[in-house]
Design a protein around this motif. Structure first.
Motif, PDB file in Angstrom:
ATOM      1  N   TRP A  12       0.808  -1.233   0.000  1.00 14.34           N
ATOM      2  CA  TRP A  12       0.000   0.000   0.000  1.00 14.34           C
ATOM      3  C   TRP A  12       0.833   1.271   0.000  1.00 14.34           C
ATOM      4  O   TRP A  12       0.291   2.360  -0.193  1.00 14.34           O
ATOM      5  N   PHE A  13       2.119   1.161   0.266  1.00  6.96           N
ATOM      6  CA  PHE A  13       2.962   2.355   0.354  1.00  6.96           C
ATOM      7  C   PHE A  13       4.245   2.066  -0.414  1.00  6.96           C
ATOM      8  O   PHE A  13       5.224   1.574   0.152  1.00  6.96           O
ATOM      9  N   ALA A  14       4.195   2.342  -1.715  1.00  2.00           N
ATOM     10  CA  ALA A  14       5.306   1.966  -2.598  1.00  2.00           C
ATOM     11  C   ALA A  14       6.621   2.539  -2.093  1.00  2.00           C
ATOM     12  O   ALA A  14       6.690   3.698  -1.686  1.00  2.00           O
ATOM     13  N   ARG A  15       7.643   1.704  -2.121  1.00  3.20           N
ATOM     14  CA  ARG A  15       8.959   2.159  -1.675  1.00  3.20           C
ATOM     15  C   ARG A  15       9.574   3.117  -2.710  1.00  3.20           C
ATOM     16  O   ARG A  15      10.219   4.086  -2.360  1.00  3.20           O
ATOM     17  N   ASP A  16       9.308   2.836  -3.976  1.00  2.21           N
ATOM     18  CA  ASP A  16       9.894   3.652  -5.039  1.00  2.21           C
ATOM     19  C   ASP A  16       9.241   5.050  -5.039  1.00  2.21           C
ATOM     20  O   ASP A  16       8.019   5.177  -5.170  1.00  2.21           O
ATOM     21  N   PRO A  17      10.064   6.113  -4.898  1.00  3.17           N
ATOM     22  CA  PRO A  17       9.488   7.460  -4.790  1.00  3.17           C
ATOM     23  C   PRO A  17       8.678   7.865  -6.021  1.00  3.17           C
ATOM     24  O   PRO A  17       7.685   8.597  -5.906  1.00  3.17           O
ATOM     25  N   ILE A  18       9.086   7.395  -7.191  1.00  5.05           N
ATOM     26  CA  ILE A  18       8.345   7.787  -8.406  1.00  5.05           C
ATOM     27  C   ILE A  18       6.992   7.085  -8.442  1.00  5.05           C
ATOM     28  O   ILE A  18       5.953   7.713  -8.651  1.00  5.05           O
ATOM     29  N   ASP A  19       6.998   5.767  -8.197  1.00  3.33           N
ATOM     30  CA  ASP A  19       5.719   5.029  -8.178  1.00  3.33           C
ATOM     31  C   ASP A  19       4.780   5.657  -7.150  1.00  3.33           C
ATOM     32  O   ASP A  19       3.585   5.827  -7.393  1.00  3.33           O
ATOM     33  N   ARG A  20       5.363   5.987  -5.999  1.00  2.00           N
ATOM     34  CA  ARG A  20       4.520   6.525  -4.922  1.00  2.00           C
ATOM     35  C   ARG A  20       3.951   7.892  -5.319  1.00  2.00           C
ATOM     36  O   ARG A  20       2.770   8.158  -5.156  1.00  2.00           O
ATOM     37  N   ALA A  21       4.798   8.732  -5.885  1.00  2.00           N
ATOM     38  CA  ALA A  21       4.355  10.087  -6.233  1.00  2.00           C
ATOM     39  C   ALA A  21       3.326  10.078  -7.363  1.00  2.00           C
ATOM     40  O   ALA A  21       2.386  10.885  -7.357  1.00  2.00           O
ATOM     41  N   LEU A  22       3.486   9.171  -8.317  1.00  2.00           N
ATOM     42  CA  LEU A  22       2.534   9.136  -9.433  1.00  2.00           C
ATOM     43  C   LEU A  22       1.130   8.792  -8.945  1.00  2.00           C
ATOM     44  O   LEU A  22       0.133   9.291  -9.488  1.00  2.00           O
ATOM     45  N   ALA A  23       1.055   7.948  -7.920  1.00  2.00           N
ATOM     46  CA  ALA A  23      -0.254   7.625  -7.336  1.00  2.00           C
ATOM     47  C   ALA A  23      -0.721   8.739  -6.404  1.00  2.00           C
ATOM     48  O   ALA A  23      -1.881   9.168  -6.444  1.00  2.00           O
ATOM     49  N   ASP A  24       0.213   9.212  -5.625  1.00  2.00           N
ATOM     50  CA  ASP A  24      -0.034  10.220  -4.607  1.00  2.00           C
ATOM     51  C   ASP A  24      -0.675  11.491  -5.154  1.00  2.00           C
ATOM     52  O   ASP A  24      -1.539  12.094  -4.534  1.00  2.00           O
ATOM     53  N   ARG A  25      -0.246  11.899  -6.334  1.00  2.00           N
ATOM     54  CA  ARG A  25      -0.729  13.186  -6.860  1.00  2.00           C
ATOM     55  C   ARG A  25      -2.237  13.184  -7.053  1.00  2.00           C
ATOM     56  O   ARG A  25      -2.896  14.214  -6.932  1.00  2.00           O
ATOM     57  N   TRP A  26      -2.813  11.998  -7.349  1.00  2.00           N
ATOM     58  CA  TRP A  26      -4.271  11.954  -7.539  1.00  2.00           C
ATOM     59  C   TRP A  26      -5.003  12.232  -6.242  1.00  2.00           C
ATOM     60  O   TRP A  26      -6.166  12.640  -6.239  1.00  2.00           O
ATOM     61  N   MET A  27      -4.320  12.016  -5.119  1.00  2.00           N
ATOM     62  CA  MET A  27      -4.958  12.291  -3.823  1.00  2.00           C
ATOM     63  C   MET A  27      -5.101  13.804  -3.628  1.00  2.00           C
ATOM     64  O   MET A  27      -6.117  14.285  -3.156  1.00  2.00           O
ATOM     65  N   ASP A  28      -4.076  14.553  -4.017  1.00  2.00           N
ATOM     66  CA  ASP A  28      -4.142  16.003  -3.859  1.00  2.00           C
ATOM     67  C   ASP A  28      -4.964  16.636  -4.978  1.00  2.00           C
ATOM     68  O   ASP A  28      -5.676  17.616  -4.766  1.00  2.00           O
ATOM     69  N   TRP A  29      -4.899  16.050  -6.142  1.00  2.00           N
ATOM     70  CA  TRP A  29      -5.720  16.482  -7.285  1.00  2.00           C
ATOM     71  C   TRP A  29      -7.199  16.455  -6.894  1.00  2.00           C
ATOM     72  O   TRP A  29      -7.982  17.302  -7.315  1.00  2.00           O
ATOM     73  N   GLN A  30      -7.567  15.489  -6.075  1.00  2.00           N
ATOM     74  CA  GLN A  30      -8.965  15.373  -5.649  1.00  2.00           C
ATOM     75  C   GLN A  30      -9.486  16.653  -5.007  1.00  2.00           C
ATOM     76  O   GLN A  30     -10.651  17.009  -5.162  1.00  2.00           O
ATOM     77  N   PHE A  31      -8.620  17.385  -4.292  1.00  2.00           N
ATOM     78  CA  PHE A  31      -9.122  18.600  -3.631  1.00  2.00           C
ATOM     79  C   PHE A  31      -9.484  19.671  -4.668  1.00  2.00           C
ATOM     80  O   PHE A  31     -10.425  20.431  -4.460  1.00  2.00           O
ATOM     81  N   THR A  32      -8.765  19.716  -5.775  1.00  2.00           N
ATOM     82  CA  THR A  32      -9.129  20.638  -6.855  1.00  2.00           C
ATOM     83  C   THR A  32     -10.472  20.205  -7.451  1.00  2.00           C
ATOM     84  O   THR A  32     -11.368  21.019  -7.675  1.00  2.00           O
ATOM     85  N   TYR A  33     -10.583  18.892  -7.677  1.00  2.00           N
ATOM     86  CA  TYR A  33     -11.841  18.368  -8.230  1.00  2.00           C
ATOM     87  C   TYR A  33     -13.018  18.667  -7.288  1.00  2.00           C
ATOM     88  O   TYR A  33     -14.095  19.078  -7.729  1.00  2.00           O
ATOM     89  N   ALA A  34     -12.779  18.472  -5.985  1.00  2.00           N
ATOM     90  CA  ALA A  34     -13.864  18.621  -5.000  1.00  2.00           C
ATOM     91  C   ALA A  34     -14.455  20.031  -5.023  1.00  2.00           C
ATOM     92  O   ALA A  34     -15.659  20.210  -4.820  1.00  2.00           O
ATOM     93  N   ALA A  35     -13.626  21.024  -5.284  1.00  2.00           N
ATOM     94  CA  ALA A  35     -14.125  22.404  -5.322  1.00  2.00           C
ATOM     95  C   ALA A  35     -15.166  22.542  -6.433  1.00  2.00           C
ATOM     96  O   ALA A  35     -16.168  23.246  -6.280  1.00  2.00           O
ATOM     97  N   ALA A  36     -14.942  21.850  -7.549  1.00  2.29           N
ATOM     98  CA  ALA A  36     -15.882  21.934  -8.668  1.00  2.29           C
ATOM     99  C   ALA A  36     -17.194  21.215  -8.353  1.00  2.29           C
ATOM    100  O   ALA A  36     -18.276  21.647  -8.746  1.00  2.29           O
ATOM    101  N   GLN A  37     -17.104  20.118  -7.612  1.00  2.00           N
ATOM    102  CA  GLN A  37     -18.298  19.292  -7.365  1.00  2.00           C
ATOM    103  C   GLN A  37     -19.150  19.814  -6.194  1.00  2.00           C
ATOM    104  O   GLN A  37     -20.249  19.330  -5.951  1.00  2.00           O
ATOM    105  N   GLY A  38     -18.634  20.830  -5.491  1.00  3.33           N
ATOM    106  CA  GLY A  38     -19.313  21.315  -4.289  1.00  3.33           C
ATOM    107  C   GLY A  38     -20.762  21.749  -4.508  1.00  3.33           C
ATOM    108  O   GLY A  38     -21.670  21.247  -3.835  1.00  3.33           O
TER     109      GLY A  38
END
Ligand SMILES: N[C@@H](CCC(=O)N[C@@H](CS)C(=O)NCC(=O)O)C(=O)O
Length: 207
Positions: free
Chosen positions: A84-110
């Motif tokens: 669940w927590f990729a050791r490789d920083p690139i693999d982790r970051a590529l998934a991770d960004r969608w978590m923060d992207w969600q907050f931008t999306y959430a503003a639109a769906q409010g």
């Protein structure tokens, strides 16, 4: 003496609480959840743990933590291991960004969400709803393109990168407004719906 259970504070009809409860189910964690926020209010004890007057907050042993996505990352690192927590920083970051992207999306769906779930129909601002749907669609087109190339937002397998948008996708697909179709998002969402933790913690009435 038994260790205190992993504790989640927050009402389950909150998008941000759903993320944490769903992931606790995915991990098979023994946890307790207490209703806090909105109609349940905030006790002084709670505000001492989270002075933001927001939910969720978790307590796990000696850590008290707020900010839902930080909580997901903590849970993955503490309980998930490499799965669940990729050791490789690139693999982790590529998934991770969608978590923060969600907050931008959430503003639109409010506005579409609040209109659908909480605002009486006669008080709807139809222009604001239409603008919100258009803005969601602009973001979902980006996600649709990505999911046309990868099975999951987290990459090759379902992971925490999928959880925040999984919760918001449930709301998007539940909104009774005319909206454009995104085939790769719809396919991903159909797979998300098969997950028992999603069904029990996320697919509840929108209120
Ligand atoms: N960035 C924060 C946002 C938290 C937030 O806005 N929570 C909302 C519920 S989704 C809240 O606490 N609303 C006030 C309430 O429920 O009384 C997080 O991800 O934890």
């Amino acid at each position: 003496m038994t260790a205190p259970a992993f504790t989640i504070w927050g009402r389950l009809n909150s998008h941000n609480v759903k993320k944490v409860a769903w992931f606790a189910e995915e991990l098979g964690l023994a946890y307790v959840r207490h209703d806090v926020g909105r109609q349940f209010g905030f006790s002084e004890d709670y505000l001492a743990k989270n002075p933001n007057r927001l939910i969720p907050t978790i307590e796990d042993g000696k850590v008290v933590l707020w900010e839902s996505n930080a909580i997901l990352r903590y849970m993955a690192a503490e309980y998930g291991g490499e799965r669940w927590f990729a050791r490789d920083p690139i693999d982790r970051a590529l998934a991770d960004r969608w978590m923060d992207w969600q907050f931008t999306y959430a503003a639109a769906q409010g506005v579409p969400f609040l209109s659908h779930a909480r605002i009486p129909r006669q008080d709807w601002d139809h222009d604001a709803i239409a603008r919100g749907i258009d803005e969601c669609a602009r973001h979902l087109a980006v996600m649709d393109k990505y999911l046309g190339e990868k099975p999951w937002l987290s990459g090759g397998q379902f992971g925490i990168g999928d959880i925040p948008m999984g919760v918001y996708a449930y709301t998007w697909f539940s909104l009774a407004f005319e909206k454009p179709e995104f085939p790769a998002v719809a396919d991903w969402y159909a797979r998300i719906r098969q997950r028992p933790g999603f069904a029990s913690q996320v697919m509840i009435p929108l209120t």
